[in-house]
Enzyme design. Structure first.
Site, PDB file in Angstrom:
ATOM      1  N   TYR B  17       0.775  -1.374   0.018  1.00 12.17           N
ATOM      2  CA  TYR B  17      -0.217  -0.453  -0.143  1.00 12.17           C
ATOM      3  C   TYR B  17       0.800   1.249  -0.059  1.00 12.17           C
ATOM      4  O   TYR B  17       1.966   0.921   0.517  1.00 12.17           O
ATOM      5  CB  TYR B  17      -0.854  -0.222   1.411  1.00 12.17           C
ATOM      6  CG  TYR B  17      -2.036  -1.764   0.566  1.00 12.17           C
ATOM      7  CD1 TYR B  17      -2.962  -0.921   0.419  1.00 12.17           C
ATOM      8  CD2 TYR B  17      -1.500  -2.317   1.501  1.00 12.17           C
ATOM      9  CE1 TYR B  17      -3.796  -1.879   0.307  1.00 12.17           C
ATOM     10  CE2 TYR B  17      -2.313  -3.471   1.354  1.00 12.17           C
ATOM     11  CZ  TYR B  17      -4.252  -2.931   0.671  1.00 12.17           C
ATOM     12  OH  TYR B  17      -5.158  -3.880   0.871  1.00 12.17           O
ATOM     13  N   CYS B  18       0.166   2.580  -0.366  1.00  8.83           N
ATOM     14  CA  CYS B  18       0.634   3.399  -0.522  1.00  8.83           C
ATOM     15  C   CYS B  18       1.569   3.679   0.754  1.00  8.83           C
ATOM     16  O   CYS B  18       0.779   3.429   1.913  1.00  8.83           O
ATOM     17  CB  CYS B  18      -0.231   4.423  -0.815  1.00  8.83           C
ATOM     18  SG  CYS B  18       0.636   6.477  -0.772  1.00  8.83           S
ATOM     19  N   PRO B  19       2.761   4.681   1.082  1.00  5.18           N
ATOM     20  CA  PRO B  19       3.100   4.846  -0.075  1.00  5.18           C
ATOM     21  C   PRO B  19       4.321   3.600  -0.751  1.00  5.18           C
ATOM     22  O   PRO B  19       5.435   4.121  -1.751  1.00  5.18           O
ATOM     23  CB  PRO B  19       4.305   6.248   0.072  1.00  5.18           C
ATOM     24  CG  PRO B  19       4.435   5.834   1.518  1.00  5.18           C
ATOM     25  CD  PRO B  19       3.585   5.185   1.908  1.00  5.18           C
ATOM     26  N   ASP B  44      -3.274  -1.387  -5.346  1.00  7.41           N
ATOM     27  CA  ASP B  44      -3.038  -0.507  -3.974  1.00  7.41           C
ATOM     28  C   ASP B  44      -3.778   0.921  -5.783  1.00  7.41           C
ATOM     29  O   ASP B  44      -2.928   1.435  -6.400  1.00  7.41           O
ATOM     30  CB  ASP B  44      -2.116  -0.661  -3.189  1.00  7.41           C
ATOM     31  CG  ASP B  44      -2.564   1.323  -2.696  1.00  7.41           C
ATOM     32  OD1 ASP B  44      -4.101   2.067  -2.728  1.00  7.41           O
ATOM     33  OD2 ASP B  44      -1.854   1.748  -1.883  1.00  7.41           O
ATOM     34  N   ASP B  50      -0.094   8.403  -7.319  1.00  9.07           N
ATOM     35  CA  ASP B  50       1.271   8.108  -7.160  1.00  9.07           C
ATOM     36  C   ASP B  50       2.438   8.717  -8.584  1.00  9.07           C
ATOM     37  O   ASP B  50       3.110   8.947  -8.550  1.00  9.07           O
ATOM     38  CB  ASP B  50       1.771   7.576  -6.571  1.00  9.07           C
ATOM     39  CG  ASP B  50       0.907   8.109  -4.868  1.00  9.07           C
ATOM     40  OD1 ASP B  50       0.341   8.836  -4.661  1.00  9.07           O
ATOM     41  OD2 ASP B  50       0.860   6.739  -3.639  1.00  9.07           O
TER      42      ASP B  50
END
Lengths: 282, 78
Positions: B17-19, B44, B50
């Site tokens: 998951y981010c980041p 994600d 992003d």
């Protein structure tokens, strides 16, 4: 005991359970408080309260446990720092807002700036049937929960692929995949937007690697009749894509309508339910 | 379009998951030569925001994304 009764009536002093003690509500439009102001609030709470502050739901502060004899003194000190009492009762309350497009990467409109303009135009107005709350969010993520206010403002924008930009589009598929409303499909390798599914969050424009998708128009979607309390309900759409000036004017019209249509002590949401949204669309 | 992309490397960030997907992409891109194509497999949805916006700011070319059963295959060129 020198207590200014008129000032007490103007609101901001909430009687506590304990005799002669008040929780002092300080209005902080948009929830932005300077470092010197917050230092002052701390000092006041230590000197006149019990050394703590309460953060309110509408982005303000209350200083609990202020004795009735100190109210005037504290109010005067606050004023010197540009801080004022928050409204209570059947008045236009402080306008809440997110941080908006000048700071937030998802932001479409400058929400604090509209919130401040609304605050300036209508804050504290009374003679209303009931309380009146407004909230502003810079994009459809609605972080500041505008739809739970009597009037909610949501910054929105519509995407478009102009004829002259069509060659720029490489059919990469990013807009199709990123759209939360699944409003975009590729037809002959070009994005086609279904306006009925579009959330107007401009995500597609922001991500377009070729800058082929552009902003067609921007403005505020206005929601009316939201409230919480014992019978919560969300606001319903009143107008879409209106300008700042128009939004401020509509808010004034709705406040007048609120006074005109209310049967006794009634929230705007109840009137909207009784008469329909169209009563406020003129 | 882009049907015959020659991928230099595949970065599998499914389940992350981010980041993290973005950070791993940044690292991987440093190892590649100009002109190389990297395929990132991610699930994600934030990766879709992003990675392309990072690529845009840093002069890399976002080529395309194909989604399949909740996994996005993201192609960028250094």
């Amino acid at each position: 005991m020198a207590v200014d009764i008129e000032k007490l009536k103007a609101g901001g002093f909430i009687a506590q359970v304990e005799k002669d003690l008040f929780s002092l509500r300080v209005r902080i439009p948009c929830g932005n408080v300077t470092s010197s102001q917050i230092r002052l609030l701390s000092d006041i709470s230590e000197k006149y309260g019990r050394g703590y502050l309460h953060i309110t739901v509408r982005q303000g502060f209350e200083i609990p446990h202020i004795h009735i004899t100190n109210i005037d003194k504290v109010a005067k000190i606050l004023e010197e720092y540009g801080l004022f009492m928050g409204a209570c009762g059947a008045r236009v309350r402080v306008v809440v807002s997110c941080q908006g497009s000048l700071l937030c990467t998802d932001g479409i409109e400058d929400s604090p700036s509209l919130a401040k303009a609304l605050d300036k135009a209508y804050y504290g107005q009374w003679g209303l049937p009931h309380k009146f709350k407004m909230g502003v969010s810079g994009c459809p993520n609605a972080c500041s929960k505008p739809q739970e206010n009597d009037l909610g403002f949501v910054g929105v924008g519509e995407p478009v692929l102009l004829e002259r930009e069509k060659e720029e589009c490489t059919a990469c598929g990013l807009c199709v995949n990123i759209c939360p409303g699944k409003a975009i499909t590729l037809v002959d390798d070009k994005p086609v937007i279904d306006r009925t599914k579009c959330f107007k969050d401009l995500k597609c424009v922001r991500v377009c690697p070729q800058n082929a998708l552009k902003i067609k128009n921007m403005g505020w979607d206005i929601y009316i009749g939201g409230k919480f309390g014992k019978k919560p309900q969300l606001g319903v759409i009143l107008k879409t894509l209106v300008s700042d000036d128009c939004a401020i004017e509509i808010a004034g019209g709705v406040i007048e309508g609120f006074k005109k249509y209310a049967k006794g002590r009634e929230r705007l949401g109840d009137i909207v339910e009784r008469l329909g949204v169209d009563a406020f669309r003129s | 379009m882009h049907s015959d992309l020659e991928i230099k490397e595949i970065l599998d960030v499914v389940g992350l998951y981010c980041p993290t997907p973005l950070v791993l992409t940044m690292e991987k891109m440093q190892e590649l030569e100009n002109g190389d194509i990297l395929r990132i497999d991610a699930d994600d949805p934030m990766a879709l925001e992003d990675i392309p916006s990072w690529a845009k700011k840093n002069g890399h070319k976002f080529l395309k994304v194909i989604s399949n059963n909740g996994v996005y295959k993201i192609y960028i060129k250094k």
